[in-house]
Design a protein around this motif. Structure first.
Motif, PDB file in Angstrom:
ATOM      1  N   ASP A  66       0.746  -1.272  -0.114  1.00  0.00           N
ATOM      2  CA  ASP A  66      -0.138  -0.098  -0.014  1.00  0.00           C
ATOM      3  C   ASP A  66       0.849   1.291   0.011  1.00  0.00           C
ATOM      4  O   ASP A  66       0.462   2.468  -0.194  1.00  0.00           O
ATOM      5  CB  ASP A  66      -0.896  -0.141   1.371  1.00  0.00           C
ATOM      6  CG  ASP A  66      -1.926  -1.128   1.372  1.00  0.00           C
ATOM      7  OD1 ASP A  66      -2.384  -1.641   0.142  1.00  0.00           O
ATOM      8  OD2 ASP A  66      -2.384  -1.551   2.487  1.00  0.00           O
ATOM      9  N   LYS A  67       2.089   1.082   0.261  1.00  0.00           N
ATOM     10  CA  LYS A  67       2.920   2.104   0.359  1.00  0.00           C
ATOM     11  C   LYS A  67       3.707   2.588  -0.964  1.00  0.00           C
ATOM     12  O   LYS A  67       4.524   3.788  -0.739  1.00  0.00           O
ATOM     13  CB  LYS A  67       4.134   2.030   1.513  1.00  0.00           C
ATOM     14  CG  LYS A  67       3.492   2.031   2.998  1.00  0.00           C
ATOM     15  CD  LYS A  67       4.517   1.728   3.951  1.00  0.00           C
ATOM     16  CE  LYS A  67       3.872   1.425   5.527  1.00  0.00           C
ATOM     17  NZ  LYS A  67       3.160   2.477   5.577  1.00  0.00           N
ATOM     18  N   VAL A  68       3.526   1.835  -2.092  1.00  0.00           N
ATOM     19  CA  VAL A  68       3.927   2.227  -3.205  1.00  0.00           C
ATOM     20  C   VAL A  68       2.875   2.866  -4.210  1.00  0.00           C
ATOM     21  O   VAL A  68       1.755   2.798  -4.091  1.00  0.00           O
ATOM     22  CB  VAL A  68       4.609   0.900  -3.819  1.00  0.00           C
ATOM     23  CG1 VAL A  68       5.702   0.127  -2.901  1.00  0.00           C
ATOM     24  CG2 VAL A  68       3.501  -0.246  -4.266  1.00  0.00           C
ATOM     25  N   THR A  69       3.516   3.134  -5.329  1.00  0.00           N
ATOM     26  CA  THR A  69       2.282   3.784  -6.244  1.00  0.00           C
ATOM     27  C   THR A  69       1.472   2.857  -6.959  1.00  0.00           C
ATOM     28  O   THR A  69       2.130   1.832  -7.530  1.00  0.00           O
ATOM     29  CB  THR A  69       3.098   4.759  -7.211  1.00  0.00           C
ATOM     30  OG1 THR A  69       4.130   5.829  -6.659  1.00  0.00           O
ATOM     31  CG2 THR A  69       2.274   5.356  -8.364  1.00  0.00           C
ATOM     32  N   ALA A  70       0.602   3.048  -6.947  1.00  0.00           N
ATOM     33  CA  ALA A  70      -0.497   2.086  -7.645  1.00  0.00           C
ATOM     34  C   ALA A  70      -0.705   2.444  -9.152  1.00  0.00           C
ATOM     35  O   ALA A  70      -0.793   3.494  -9.724  1.00  0.00           O
ATOM     36  CB  ALA A  70      -2.101   2.221  -6.971  1.00  0.00           C
ATOM     37  N   HIS A  71      -0.581   1.217  -9.924  1.00  0.00           N
ATOM     38  CA  HIS A  71      -0.624   1.551 -11.338  1.00  0.00           C
ATOM     39  C   HIS A  71      -0.969   0.139 -12.006  1.00  0.00           C
ATOM     40  O   HIS A  71      -1.121  -0.828 -11.045  1.00  0.00           O
ATOM     41  CB  HIS A  71       0.348   1.821 -11.879  1.00  0.00           C
ATOM     42  CG  HIS A  71       1.788   1.204 -11.753  1.00  0.00           C
ATOM     43  ND1 HIS A  71       2.391   0.275 -12.602  1.00  0.00           N
ATOM     44  CD2 HIS A  71       2.415   0.857 -10.467  1.00  0.00           C
ATOM     45  CE1 HIS A  71       3.535  -0.645 -11.949  1.00  0.00           C
ATOM     46  NE2 HIS A  71       3.429  -0.207 -10.730  1.00  0.00           N
ATOM     47  N   GLU A  72      -1.291  -0.116 -12.973  1.00  0.00           N
ATOM     48  CA  GLU A  72      -1.891  -1.310 -13.677  1.00  0.00           C
ATOM     49  C   GLU A  72      -0.666  -2.484 -13.756  1.00  0.00           C
ATOM     50  O   GLU A  72      -1.363  -3.735 -13.662  1.00  0.00           O
ATOM     51  CB  GLU A  72      -2.272  -0.902 -15.035  1.00  0.00           C
ATOM     52  CG  GLU A  72      -3.537  -0.079 -15.385  1.00  0.00           C
ATOM     53  CD  GLU A  72      -3.935   0.171 -16.735  1.00  0.00           C
ATOM     54  OE1 GLU A  72      -3.148  -0.530 -17.682  1.00  0.00           O
ATOM     55  OE2 GLU A  72      -5.067   1.014 -17.122  1.00  0.00           O
ATOM     56  N   GLN A  73       0.329  -2.153 -13.929  1.00  0.00           N
ATOM     57  CA  GLN A  73       1.344  -3.317 -13.867  1.00  0.00           C
ATOM     58  C   GLN A  73       1.888  -3.589 -12.352  1.00  0.00           C
ATOM     59  O   GLN A  73       2.639  -4.601 -12.315  1.00  0.00           O
ATOM     60  CB  GLN A  73       2.417  -2.960 -14.625  1.00  0.00           C
ATOM     61  CG  GLN A  73       2.389  -2.947 -16.169  1.00  0.00           C
ATOM     62  CD  GLN A  73       1.386  -1.934 -16.585  1.00  0.00           C
ATOM     63  OE1 GLN A  73       1.824  -0.684 -16.375  1.00  0.00           O
ATOM     64  NE2 GLN A  73       0.573  -2.261 -17.507  1.00  0.00           N
ATOM     65  N   LEU A  74       1.223  -2.877 -11.437  1.00  0.00           N
ATOM     66  CA  LEU A  74       1.760  -3.236  -9.911  1.00  0.00           C
ATOM     67  C   LEU A  74       1.430  -4.665  -9.725  1.00  0.00           C
ATOM     68  O   LEU A  74       0.332  -5.231  -9.727  1.00  0.00           O
ATOM     69  CB  LEU A  74       1.179  -2.199  -9.126  1.00  0.00           C
ATOM     70  CG  LEU A  74       1.309  -2.351  -7.618  1.00  0.00           C
ATOM     71  CD1 LEU A  74       2.891  -2.154  -7.392  1.00  0.00           C
ATOM     72  CD2 LEU A  74       0.715  -1.808  -6.738  1.00  0.00           C
ATOM     73  N   ASN A  75       2.612  -5.093  -9.016  1.00  0.00           N
ATOM     74  CA  ASN A  75       2.501  -6.808  -9.034  1.00  0.00           C
ATOM     75  C   ASN A  75       2.877  -7.153  -7.554  1.00  0.00           C
ATOM     76  O   ASN A  75       2.835  -6.226  -6.633  1.00  0.00           O
ATOM     77  CB  ASN A  75       3.262  -7.523  -9.971  1.00  0.00           C
ATOM     78  CG  ASN A  75       2.518  -8.837 -10.108  1.00  0.00           C
ATOM     79  OD1 ASN A  75       2.448  -9.946  -9.212  1.00  0.00           O
ATOM     80  ND2 ASN A  75       2.323  -9.019 -11.684  1.00  0.00           N
ATOM     81  N   VAL A  76       3.210  -8.341  -7.138  1.00  0.00           N
ATOM     82  CA  VAL A  76       3.326  -8.981  -5.583  1.00  0.00           C
ATOM     83  C   VAL A  76       4.523  -8.695  -5.288  1.00  0.00           C
ATOM     84  O   VAL A  76       5.690  -8.203  -5.788  1.00  0.00           O
ATOM     85  CB  VAL A  76       3.033 -10.410  -5.923  1.00  0.00           C
ATOM     86  CG1 VAL A  76       1.735 -10.785  -6.225  1.00  0.00           C
ATOM     87  CG2 VAL A  76       4.224 -11.203  -6.868  1.00  0.00           C
ATOM     88  N   LEU A  77       4.690  -8.436  -3.922  1.00  0.00           N
ATOM     89  CA  LEU A  77       6.019  -8.716  -3.207  1.00  0.00           C
ATOM     90  C   LEU A  77       6.793  -9.685  -3.819  1.00  0.00           C
ATOM     91  O   LEU A  77       6.552 -10.988  -3.800  1.00  0.00           O
ATOM     92  CB  LEU A  77       5.560  -8.962  -1.786  1.00  0.00           C
ATOM     93  CG  LEU A  77       6.756  -8.998  -0.687  1.00  0.00           C
ATOM     94  CD1 LEU A  77       7.307  -7.627  -0.514  1.00  0.00           C
ATOM     95  CD2 LEU A  77       6.644  -9.890   0.569  1.00  0.00           C
TER      96      LEU A  77
END
Length: 340
Positions: free
Chosen positions: A299-310
């Protein structure tokens, strides 16, 4: 009922006969999973009423002392095991066996994290492997056509050096040993060896028994390789032969989700595939001794369409902290891990 493996009987004259009709291992528990160190009653079912002189039980070649028809199930490495009984009778010696699962003695401890620092990270990096060497961060990325090996200034996120894999390869984990970078690909059963300084490709190697390449780490002598199963393989760094393996287990089951790996002081820290958590695995036994809950970090990173898992874990030995990120995350987090 527990399954068993009947091997052959060798008598004094050298002929053989199946032992399944003669003997069978009987445990006093109607199950096939046990905790390491658990005591269990054991006997031999003597189907033909032979005169038994001696029975010796073992796991992985280690003798299990028998006392009052009870053995303590112990093994250095856990997981799927074969309990063997060597039976001497009427001048013959036979071996029968039973398949069991040997699990961890204790449940995993729960850990949490504290963010120490936050650094920029390439949002286009589909992170697969992370590792520090001389205060410099090395990173591998995945996806076909986007897979790369990188040398990174972790404080600024700047890419200091980069080479790209052929578009047919899906890059996976890395580790550094003896001035060489070892890197996996996913499904093509091919690994790469690069020179640490120049990034020149020195060689390629094929996987042996493992089917895929996921994560890599090393203990200074051998490489550890995850492959998407319950096994973590131990590789000879010179021959790249898979010489042995451990299986990852809790006190309740055998677990098969170890992904990116980092070796620290006898423990393997492993991302849990597609989860916001990480396992702490005993590198000798395979017991999962702890689980780190990284909930909320994404939740602390920028949300975007390609955002994926830890995904991605590196230990900084001087700072004594861990660095973690994720696939297409724009931040790299330096964290302290503490028990709850």
């Amino acid at each position: 009922m527990l399954s068993f493996l009947a091997i052959v009987l060798t008598n004094c004259g050298g002929s053989t006969t199946a032992t399944a009709q003669l003997f069978k291992i009987q445990l006093d528990a109607a199950k096939n999973d046990f905790k390491n160190g658990q005591q269990v009653g054991i006997t031999i079912e003597n189907k033909k009423q032979k005169t038994i002189d001696q029975v010796t039980y073992s796991i992985d070649g280690e003798i299990l002392p028998l006392q009052d028809d009870t053995v303590t199930l112990n093994a250095k490495a856990l997981g799927n095991k074969v309990l063997k009984a060597e039976i001497s009778f009427e001048g013959n010696t036979v071996e029968v066996s039973k398949n069991i699962k040997l699990l961890a003695a204790d449940s995993p401890a729960i850990y949490t994290y504290e963010i120490i620092n936050t650094y920029p990270h390439d949002i286009d990096a589909y992170t697969q492997g992370l590792e520090f060497y001389d205060d410099v961060l090395y990173e591998s990325t995945g996806l076909r056509g986007k897979s790369s090996l990188r040398k990174v200034d972790y404080k600024t996120g700047s890419i200091l050096k980069q080479i790209d894999l052929d578009a047919s390869f899906f890059g996976e984990g890395i580790t550094i040993l003896n001035n060489k970078i070892y890197m996996l690909s996913w499904q093509k059963q091919t690994g790469f060896i690069f020179d640490l300084e120049s990034f020149e490709e020195l060689d390629q190697f094929k996987y042996n028994q493992s089917k895929e390449g996921w994560g890599l780490c090393n203990n200074g002598e051998r490489l550890y390789k995850s492959d998407g199963t319950e096994k973590i393989w131990l590789l000879n760094p010179e021959t790249l032969t898979e010489e042995d393996y451990i299986e990852t287990v809790t006190n309740r089951s055998i677990f098969n989700k170890a992904n990116e790996l980092e070796y620290v002081n006898g423990k393997i820290y492993a991302n849990v595939y597609q989860k916001e958590s990480m396992m702490i695995i005993d590198a000798a036994s395979g017991a999962i001794e702890g689980v780190i809950n990284f909930g909320g970090l994404k939740d602390k990173v920028t949300a975007h369409e390609q955002l994926n898992v830890l995904n991605g874990v590196a230990y900084h030995p001087t700072r004594e902290t861990f660095f973690v990120t994720g696939k297409n995350w724009d931040k790299l987090f330096e964290v302290k891990i503490t028990k709850k």
